[in-house]
Structures are given as C-alpha cells and as structure tokens.
Design a protein around this motif. Structure first.
Motif, mmCIF file in Angstrom:
data_model
loop_
_atom_site.group_PDB
_atom_site.id
_atom_site.type_symbol
_atom_site.label_atom_id
_atom_site.label_comp_id
_atom_site.label_asym_id
_atom_site.label_seq_id
_atom_site.Cartn_x
_atom_site.Cartn_y
_atom_site.Cartn_z
ATOM 1 N N ALA A 39 83.675 64.300 29.431
ATOM 2 C CA ALA A 39 84.548 64.069 28.274
ATOM 3 C C ALA A 39 84.455 65.250 27.311
ATOM 4 C CB ALA A 39 84.115 62.792 27.551
ATOM 5 N N ARG A 40 85.459 65.377 26.459
ATOM 6 C CA ARG A 40 85.366 66.349 25.371
ATOM 7 C C ARG A 40 84.494 65.737 24.276
ATOM 8 N NH1 ARG A 40 90.935 66.086 23.618
ATOM 9 N NH2 ARG A 40 90.689 64.105 24.648
ATOM 10 N N ILE A 41 83.713 66.592 23.640
ATOM 11 C CA ILE A 41 82.757 66.075 22.655
ATOM 12 C C ILE A 41 82.882 66.887 21.357
ATOM 13 C CG2 ILE A 41 80.312 65.598 22.214
ATOM 14 C CD1 ILE A 41 79.868 65.688 25.237
ATOM 15 N N VAL A 42 82.780 66.165 20.249
ATOM 16 C CA VAL A 42 82.760 66.822 18.944
ATOM 17 C C VAL A 42 81.424 66.493 18.280
ATOM 18 C CG1 VAL A 42 83.850 66.950 16.660
ATOM 19 C CG2 VAL A 42 85.259 66.527 18.687
ATOM 20 N N GLY A 43 80.820 67.497 17.672
ATOM 21 C CA GLY A 43 79.614 67.260 16.875
ATOM 22 C C GLY A 43 79.943 67.582 15.432
ATOM 23 N N SER A 44 79.560 66.695 14.505
ATOM 24 C CA SER A 44 79.839 67.020 13.108
ATOM 25 C C SER A 44 78.598 66.815 12.251
ATOM 26 C CB SER A 44 81.012 66.181 12.580
ATOM 27 O OG SER A 44 80.583 64.889 12.284
#
Ligand SMILES: C[S@@+](CC[C@H](N)C(=O)[O-])C[C@H]1O[C@@H](n2cnc3c(N)ncnc32)[C@H](O)[C@@H]1O
Length: 241
Positions: free
Chosen positions: A74-79
């Motif tokens: 999956a595509r992943i975003v970290g914030s």
C-alpha cells in the motif's frame, strides 16, 4: 496555529530527535521494535492492498513506517509536527529505498490536512498520549479514516501483575529519567515521558474513549505484561457527505 503547550511539546521532541532512536532501543532493551512490528501486523489487510492508503500519525523518525512498508504494498503517509524528527525519518527511509512508497508530511495531528474518509488504515505509536486532547486526537483520526478503515494505537499502558507493576513504576520513576537525561542531555523530556505515561488512560479507559469517539469492534492486547498495549478498532458508518 499551535497552542503554547503543543509548541512546547514540539520543541521538546525536536531537541531530543538526534538521540531518540538510541534511547528508545536502550530504555526498552530493544523490545520496542517487536511492539511496532506487532502494531504494523494489525494493519496487514490495508497494507497488503495495492490500492490501499495508510497513515502513520506522529511518525517521529519512522520506525513504524519501516515496519508498515515491509509488510505490504500500500501507499503510506507518515505525518509529524517535528521537522528534525521527519528529517531523520527521511534519511531512514532513503537508506532502505522506501522513499517512493512512503511520503512524509509536517502536520499537526489535531488539524490534519486530509479530507474526511481518506485512509484505509491508520496507526499511531506513542503519539496519542502527547496530544493536548486525546478525545480530539481520536476524533481527527476517525475523520480521516474511510468507513471500515482500521485504527491501531500503540501506547504505554498498565502492567497487569501488581508486583511487576511496582517494579516497572520504580524503573519508570527513578531510573528511566536519569538515563534519559544522561544520554539526551535534556532535563525535562524524560520526566515528561514518565508523567505523561502516568496520566494516560489504562487499557479499559482507552477502549472506552475509542468507543465514545465512534470506533466499533474495539479491542486490545497487552504487550510485555501490559507495559504497553495495542488497541484497535474500526470506523463504522457511511462516507462523509
Ligand atoms: C514518542 S514520539 C513517537 C514517534 C514514533 N511514532 C515512534 O513510534 O517512535 C511522539 C511523536 O509525536 C509527535 N507529536 C506530538 N504531538 C504532535 C502533534 N500535535 N502533531 C503531530 N505530531 C505530534 C512528536 O513530534 C514525536 O515525533
């Protein structure tokens, strides 16, 4: 605009960022790695879905992001709102050639720059405790998750055996702040860690808070005798109009 309290927390995390990983692994005797691996595995379904989109909220230097990326496609975003933490995270991802699959973003967890119903899965590791309002933080997580999306919360919790709890309290009250100060050079950060863990809801209260936010199928599992716990749940309901 961050509140004065949130700005102070951000300054604190930014100042310990260079020693953050070292201290995490040292103070937990490396057990934190297995905790994050278990947190990521609870998001296996959305992570294994090529069309999936997952968020690691308060991602810090990206240790959980690496575990999440390892598990799926999956595509992943970290914030996170600390620039130095994200800089270290970016280097870590680049070393593992994960920079294309994982995007990092500087953002306040209480005001996420994502529309409602964006993510298939969301994890937050040792982040919720630091938010000014746990309820508002969970509410924002609920908002950005898609209906049927899954949340996983990894946090310090309460050891279940009384004797172990007392030993752990001794370690947390007296030993951890001293090692933390010695290595990070930061006087308040590891006292803050101790105090914030003491104030944070225990296993049952966190389940309750998650249910009150609107999560369904809420459950938890203790890690290392309850030193930490994994909580999870699902966003019920229809897509936001
Ligand atoms: C204890 S660290 C956890 C980092 C990482 N998730 C891990 O497992 O090591 C907490 C992180 O939360 C971030 N944080 C705290 N409050 C935040 C907020 N309001 N918005 C965004 N990030 C926040 C801090 O900058 C820090 O990187």
């Amino acid at each position: 605009m961050l509140s004065p309290q949130a700005s102070q927390i951000r300054r604190m995390f930014s100042s310990i960022a260079p020693r953050y990983d070292l201290l995490n692994h040292l103070l937990s005797l490396n057990v934190d790695r297995s905790w994050r691996r278990q947190a990521a595995s609870l998001l296996a379904d959305p992570l294994e879905d090529r069309r999936g989109l997952c968020l690691d909220l308060c991602c810090g230097t990206g240790d959980l992001l690496v575990e999440m990326a390892r598990l799926g496609c999956a595509r992943i975003v970290g914030s996170d709102f600390s620039h130095p933490m994200l800089t270290l995270g970016r280097e870590k991802l680049a070393k593992r050639n994960l920079q294309r699959r994982v995007q990092l973003l500087e953002a306040d967890a209480l005001r996420l720059p994502f529309p409602a119903d964006t993510f298939d899965g969301l994890a937050v590791a040792f982040g919720l405790r630091n938010l000014e309002s746990w309820g508002d933080g969970l509410g924002e997580m609920w908002r950005v998750l898609k209906p049927e999306g899954r949340i996983v919360v990894l946090e310090f919790s309460r050891p279940t055996l009384p004797l172990f709890d007392r030993l752990f309290q001794f370690y947390f009250l007296w030993i951890l702040p001293r090692i933390g100060k010695g290595i990070s050079g930061h006087d308040t950060a590891y006292r803050y860690l101790r105090d914030s863990v003491q104030e944070f809801p225990d296993q049952a209260r966190l389940c309750q808070l998650m249910k009150e936010t609107g999560f369904a199928e809420v459950s938890f599992r203790n890690l290392s005798g309850g030193i930490a716990a994994l909580h999870w749940g699902v966003k019920e309901g229809r897509p936001t109009e």
